[in-house]
Design a protein around this motif. Structure first.
Motif, PDB file in Angstrom:
ATOM      1  N   LEU A 285       0.824  -1.210   0.000  1.00 15.05           N
ATOM      2  CA  LEU A 285       0.000   0.000   0.000  1.00 15.05           C
ATOM      3  C   LEU A 285       0.857   1.259   0.000  1.00 15.05           C
ATOM      4  CD1 LEU A 285      -2.661  -1.207   2.590  1.00 15.05           C
ATOM      5  CD2 LEU A 285      -3.020  -0.911   0.137  1.00 15.05           C
ATOM      6  N   ASP A 286       1.964   1.224   0.732  1.00 19.55           N
ATOM      7  CA  ASP A 286       2.876   2.373   0.733  1.00 19.55           C
ATOM      8  C   ASP A 286       3.494   2.583  -0.646  1.00 19.55           C
ATOM      9  OD1 ASP A 286       2.422   3.026   3.375  1.00 19.55           O
ATOM     10  OD2 ASP A 286       4.202   1.983   4.140  1.00 19.55           O
TER      11      ASP A 286
ATOM     12  N   ALA B 231       0.949   4.210  -2.904  1.00 21.20           N
ATOM     13  CA  ALA B 231       0.822   5.635  -2.579  1.00 21.20           C
ATOM     14  C   ALA B 231       2.032   6.412  -3.079  1.00 21.20           C
ATOM     15  CB  ALA B 231       0.647   5.812  -1.075  1.00 21.20           C
TER      16      ALA B 231
ATOM     17  N   TYR C  28      -3.814   4.523   3.425  1.00 22.13           N
ATOM     18  CA  TYR C  28      -3.843   4.629   1.965  1.00 22.13           C
ATOM     19  C   TYR C  28      -5.072   5.415   1.518  1.00 22.13           C
ATOM     20  CZ  TYR C  28      -4.323   3.302  -2.945  1.00 22.13           C
ATOM     21  OH  TYR C  28      -4.482   3.340  -4.301  1.00 22.13           O
TER      22      TYR C  28
END
Length: 500
Positions: A111-112, A115, A161
Motif C-alpha cells: 500500500l505504501d 501511494a 492509503y
C-alpha cells in the motif's frame, strides 16, 4: 521467462497453484520494476540464440516486450479505481480467492508503494477514479473483519492509503485518455500492438469498430423483427433495457448454472479434448459486488485443489437484462475461458506456454465462443441471441471508444454517449466499462481483434481442407497450444491444414 512473469504477477502464481510465490506480492516500486525491466531486456537479447522452438520464442518475445511496455507506461501511477492495472483494487478482489496467509505482512508495504507511485507521478489519475478508489477502500474498512486477514492488523494501513487518496488532485474528465499524458501517444501505440498482437493502427481499429457496429444494427433488426415485430434498432434497444430484466438475484444464479450445464453436455460434439477440472458457478463475494464486473472467471488450480469458478455479480440484478446471461456464461465458462485455460494447464506444455498473458488469444477465444455457441445450438431463444448481439456490440464499441479516448482525445462523456447510443448496456454498466478502458488502455481492443482472427484462420482451413476439416480437431489445436500471438496461431493452423 516464466520466472520473470510470475515475479511480475506473484498472486496469479498462487491462483493457478504454481509453487514458489505464495509469500510474495507485486513489487510496485520504481526500483523493483526497473530491475525486472532489465531482466526482461536481457531475456529479449538472448532469445534468438536460444534452443527454444519457434512458438516458444514468439511467446517469450511477446511476454517480455509487453511487460516492459506496461512498466514504461507507468499505468500503476494513474490506475486507482477498478482497472485491471489498479493494484489495490486487484489485491482486495483476489485476497478472498487465494491463500494470503504468507504474504499478509507485505500488504502495508504494498500500500505504501502504491501511494508513493501516485505521490511522485506527473500523470495523475482521473478525479472520479481517485474518489472511486477511496470509496472502495472505505467499503472494505466498514466491513466486518474477513477470514483472509487472519490475525493481522491491516486496517490501519488501508485507512492510511485511503487518506492519501483523498489528498490526490485528480485530472478532469475532459482529459481522460493516454494522449493527454507525457509520452502517452507512443505508450498507447505499444500497448495496442501488445494487446492485439496484430498490425493495426489506432485509426484502423477505430474504423473497424464503426463498421462492425453498422453491421450489428442489421442483425438486431432481423432478430428484433422476429421477437417484437419491429426492425427499429432504437426501439429494440429500449425494449432490451426495460422489458427483459431479472426478477431477483436467485433467478440470475439459476440461469447461469443451467446454461453452464447445457454447454457442458453439448461440448463433446465440438471438442475432442475436454478439461478434467470442473467449473463451478458462484456469486461474486458481497464486498466486491459494487466494484466488480458483472461476471468473470478465475482459473482452476493446477494441483486440482480448486475448480474453475465462474463468478456472477448480482449487484443491481433487477436493473439488468436477462438476455446477457447465456452469452456471458459461454464466454467466461464453457466453452470459453474454462475450457481454454484448463485445457492448456492440463497439457505437457511448459509453464510459460500454459500461463502466458496474451489477451488477443485469451479474450479472442472467449468472444469466438459466443458465436460458436450459436453454431452449437446452445442459445435457448431469440431473446438470448439478442444478448449475443449485445456483447458483440459492446466489443465492437470498445474498438471505437478505447481508440477514441486514448488516440483521438475523446472526453469521458463522449465515450459514454457513444456506448449509450450503440449498445444496450445500462447506465451503470457503461460507466463501469468506460472507467475500465481509461485505466487499462488498449486491453479492450483484444477481444474483437482476437475473435476475428480465430474466425479467419478457421475459415481459411475450411476452404483449404474441404470435407477433411474437423471442427473438433481445429478446436483442440487452438486450445492445446496455449496462448500464442495471433500471427503464431495463424502459422500453426496453416501448417495443420496443410499436413492434414
Amino acid at each position: 521467462m516464466f520466472l520473470a512473469m510470475m515475479d511480475w504477477a506473484p498472486t496469479f502464481a498462487t491462483v493457478v497453484a504454481v509453487p514458489g510465490w505464495d509469500d510474495r506480492l507485486e513489487d510496485l516500486s520504481v526500483d523493483g520494476q526497473a530491475a525486472l525491466r532489465a531482466r526482461l531486456a536481457d531475456i529479449l537479447s538472448r532469445v534468438d540464440g536460444s534452443d527454444e522452438d519457434q512458438v516458444a520464442k514468439d511467446v517469450i518475445r511477446h511476454q517480455a516486450t509487453s511487460i516492459i511496455n506496461l512498466i514504461d507506461a507507468r499505468l500503476v501511477e494513474h490506475s486507482v479505481a477498478r482497472g485491471l492495472n489498479a493494484p489495490v483494487a486487484a489485491l482486495l478482489r483476489m485476497a478472498s480467492q487465494v491463500d494470503f496467509s504468507r504474504r499478509l505482512h507485505l500488504v502495508p508495504r504494498f500500500l505504501d508503494q502504491a501511494a508513493q507511485r501516485l505521490r511522485d507521478t506527473d500523470r495523475r489519475p482521473l478525479r472520479r477514479h481517485v474518489q472511486g478508489g477511496a470509496a472502495h477502500v472505505e467499503r472494505f474498512l466498514a466491513s466486518p473483519k474477513q477470514e483472509w486477514e487472519g490475525d493481522a492488523d491491516l486496517r490501519p494501513a488501508f485507512a492510511k492509503y485511503r487518506e492519501f487518496l483523498l489528498s490526490v488532485e485528480g485530472r478532469d474528465d475532459e482529459h481522460a485518455g493516454l494522449c493527454w499524458l507525457p509520452d502517452g501517444e507512443e505508450n498507447y501505440r505499444k500497448l495496442v500492438r501488445d494487446y492485439t498482437t496484430a498490425p493495426y493502427t489506432p485509426a484502423e481499429l477505430h474504423q473497424l469498430g464503426l463498421d462492425l457496429i453498422a453491421g450489428l444494427h442489421e442483425e438486431y433488426a432481423t432478430i428484433g423483427s422476429r421477437v417484437w415485430g419491429t426492425a427499429d434498432v432504437p426501439e429494440i434497444f429500449r425494449r432490451l433495457r426495460t422489458d427483459l430484466l431479472w426478477a431477483n438475484e436467485d433467478e440470475m444464479l439459476t440461469s447461469a448454472v443451467e446454461t453452464v450445464a447445457r454447454a457442458e453436455a453439448e461440448a463433446p460434439n465440438w471438442f475432442g479434448r475436454l478439461p478434467r477440472a470442473r467449473c463451478e458457478v458462484r456469486f461474486v463475494p458481497e464486498m466486491d459486488r459494487q466494484a466488480a464486473a458483472f461476471a468473470y472467471y478465475v482459473d482452476a488450480a493446477l494441483d486440482g485443489s480448486r475448480p474453475g469458478i465462474y463468478f456472477v455479480n448480482p449487484f443491481n440484478a433487477t436493473d439488468r437484462s436477462r438476455t446477457l446471461s447465456e452469452v456471458t456464461a459461454f464466454h467466461e465458462a464453457i466453452p470459453g475461458h474454462h475450457f481454454q485455460l484448463s485445457i492448456a494447464a492440463e497439457t505437457s506444455l511448459s509453464n510459460l506456454r500454459k500461463f502466458a498473458f496474451i489477451d488477443s488469444y485469451i479474450e479472442g477465444w472467449g468472444l469466438y465462443t459466443e458465436r460458436l455457441a450459436d453454431e452449437m445450438g446452445l442459445y435457448s431463444s431469440d431473446e438470448a441471441r439478442l444478448g449475443m448481439l449485445g456483447l458483440d456490440a459492446m466489443r465492437a464499441g470498445r474498438l471505437v471508444v478505447d481508440t477514441g479516448l486514448h488516440a483521438l482525445g475523446w472526453s469521458r462523456q463522449q465515450a459514454v454517449d457513444y456506448l449509450r447510443e450503440n449498445t444496450v448496456m445500462d447506465a451503470s454498466e457503461i460507466d463501469s466499462e468506460v472507467d475500465r478502458y481509461i485505466e487499462t488502455p488498449g486491453q479492450a481492443l483484444a477481444y474483437m481483434v482476437g475473435r476475428l482472427e480465430i474466425q479467419r484462420v478457421r475459415a481459411d482451413a475450411e476452404t483449404k481442407m474441404g470435407a477433411r476439416f474437423d471442427v473438433r480437431a481445429f478446436h483442440d489445436l487452438v486450445l492445446e497450444n496455449g496462448a500464442v500471438p495471433l500471427s503464431t496461431l495463424g502459422d500453426l493452423v496453416t501448417d495443420w491444414a496443410g499436413r492434414a
